[in-house]
Design a protein around this motif. Structure first.
Motif, mmCIF file in Angstrom:
data_model
loop_
_atom_site.group_PDB
_atom_site.id
_atom_site.type_symbol
_atom_site.label_atom_id
_atom_site.label_comp_id
_atom_site.label_asym_id
_atom_site.label_seq_id
_atom_site.Cartn_x
_atom_site.Cartn_y
_atom_site.Cartn_z
ATOM 1 N N TRP A 146 0.801 -15.796 -2.815
ATOM 2 C CA TRP A 146 1.051 -16.034 -1.396
ATOM 3 C C TRP A 146 0.395 -14.964 -0.520
ATOM 4 O O TRP A 146 -0.239 -15.283 0.497
ATOM 5 C CB TRP A 146 2.564 -16.069 -1.175
ATOM 6 N N LEU A 147 0.555 -13.674 -0.900
ATOM 7 C CA LEU A 147 0.079 -12.578 -0.053
ATOM 8 C C LEU A 147 -1.432 -12.379 -0.076
ATOM 9 O O LEU A 147 -2.024 -12.080 0.959
ATOM 10 C CB LEU A 147 0.741 -11.261 -0.448
ATOM 11 N N GLN A 148 -2.046 -12.504 -1.233
ATOM 12 C CA GLN A 148 -3.478 -12.202 -1.317
ATOM 13 C C GLN A 148 -4.289 -13.069 -0.356
ATOM 14 O O GLN A 148 -5.090 -12.542 0.412
ATOM 15 C CB GLN A 148 -3.966 -12.319 -2.765
ATOM 16 N N PRO A 149 -4.099 -14.383 -0.329
ATOM 17 C CA PRO A 149 -4.842 -15.178 0.656
ATOM 18 C C PRO A 149 -4.419 -14.871 2.100
ATOM 19 O O PRO A 149 -5.247 -14.889 3.013
ATOM 20 C CB PRO A 149 -4.494 -16.630 0.308
ATOM 21 N N LEU A 150 -3.135 -14.571 2.288
ATOM 22 C CA LEU A 150 -2.636 -14.251 3.626
ATOM 23 C C LEU A 150 -3.247 -12.952 4.137
ATOM 24 O O LEU A 150 -3.555 -12.831 5.331
ATOM 25 C CB LEU A 150 -1.116 -14.157 3.592
ATOM 26 N N TYR A 151 -3.422 -11.974 3.254
ATOM 27 C CA TYR A 151 -4.036 -10.701 3.625
ATOM 28 C C TYR A 151 -5.534 -10.846 3.880
ATOM 29 O O TYR A 151 -6.108 -10.067 4.621
ATOM 30 C CB TYR A 151 -3.826 -9.661 2.527
ATOM 31 N N GLY A 152 -6.153 -11.792 3.219
ATOM 32 C CA GLY A 152 -7.593 -11.956 3.365
ATOM 33 C C GLY A 152 -8.392 -10.849 2.701
ATOM 34 O O GLY A 152 -9.546 -10.616 3.047
ATOM 35 N N LEU A 153 -7.795 -10.173 1.744
ATOM 36 C CA LEU A 153 -8.488 -9.106 1.019
ATOM 37 C C LEU A 153 -9.148 -9.698 -0.217
ATOM 38 O O LEU A 153 -8.617 -10.630 -0.816
ATOM 39 C CB LEU A 153 -7.504 -8.011 0.596
ATOM 40 N N PRO A 154 -10.288 -9.142 -0.622
ATOM 41 C CA PRO A 154 -10.904 -9.599 -1.874
ATOM 42 C C PRO A 154 -9.930 -9.408 -3.034
ATOM 43 O O PRO A 154 -9.150 -8.449 -3.057
ATOM 44 C CB PRO A 154 -12.122 -8.679 -2.027
ATOM 45 N N GLU A 155 -9.981 -10.320 -4.007
ATOM 46 C CA GLU A 155 -9.052 -10.258 -5.143
ATOM 47 C C GLU A 155 -9.094 -8.915 -5.864
ATOM 48 O O GLU A 155 -8.054 -8.362 -6.217
ATOM 49 C CB GLU A 155 -9.349 -11.380 -6.140
ATOM 50 N N GLY A 156 -10.286 -8.406 -6.108
ATOM 51 C CA GLY A 156 -10.406 -7.136 -6.816
ATOM 52 C C GLY A 156 -9.718 -6.003 -6.067
ATOM 53 O O GLY A 156 -9.036 -5.167 -6.677
ATOM 54 N N LEU A 157 -9.896 -5.957 -4.765
ATOM 55 C CA LEU A 157 -9.258 -4.920 -3.950
ATOM 56 C C LEU A 157 -7.744 -5.098 -3.959
ATOM 57 O O LEU A 157 -6.995 -4.140 -4.181
ATOM 58 C CB LEU A 157 -9.796 -4.967 -2.516
ATOM 59 N N TYR A 158 -7.291 -6.319 -3.747
ATOM 60 C CA TYR A 158 -5.856 -6.595 -3.700
ATOM 61 C C TYR A 158 -5.176 -6.209 -5.015
ATOM 62 O O TYR A 158 -4.182 -5.475 -5.024
ATOM 63 C CB TYR A 158 -5.621 -8.083 -3.395
#
Length: 136
Positions: free
Chosen positions: A30-42
């Motif tokens: 839920w949060l990773q797409p909401l944050y809009g951060l690259p997966e590796g960074l997240y």
């Protein structure tokens, strides 16, 4: 911060890192797409927070913790605050406002922790803080 609050700073540091990291992992879908951060960074941030939280809690359980261990925590927090700023710059214009806010708030929080741990490292290492039941 008063002396009584200093005694809990290591516990606050470790539990905060562990909770943030675990929360990022548990809510990743839920949060990773909401944050809009690259997966590796997240996921890198989540993993680093869990690992750091475990280490900081280990230090908090030492009676008393050494100045060296407290210095490592303060240095790691200072470096993480720099990382948060660099990550913000890296994702500028691609992350969401929530992603930006997380990076800035986490960076500010860990910089505060670094400052408090560095400033009070000798007191924390003496083991005579109120949390130990030996201080005033």
């Amino acid at each position: 911060m008063r002396t009584k609050g200093i005694a809990s700073i290591l516990w606050l540091d470790g539990s905060g890192g562990l909770l943030v990291g675990a929360g990022l992992w548990l809510l990743a879908g839920w949060l990773q797409p909401l944050y809009g951060l690259p997966e590796g960074l997240y996921f890198g941030m989540a993993t680093a927070n869990v690992a750091y939280g475990c280490f900081a809690l280990f230090v908090a359980t030492r009676r008393p913790p050494t100045v060296g261990l407290i210095t490592v925590l303060a240095g790691a927090n200072a470096l993480w605050s720099v990382f948060c700023v660099l990550a913000f710059v890296q994702v500028f214009r691609s992350a969401s406002l929530l992603g930006y806010a997380h990076l800035w708030l986490e960076g500010a929080y860990v910089l505060w922790l670094a400052t408090m741990e560095w400033r009070h490292r000798v007191l924390l290492s003496q083991g005579n803080t109120p949390a130990d039941g030996r201080g005033s």
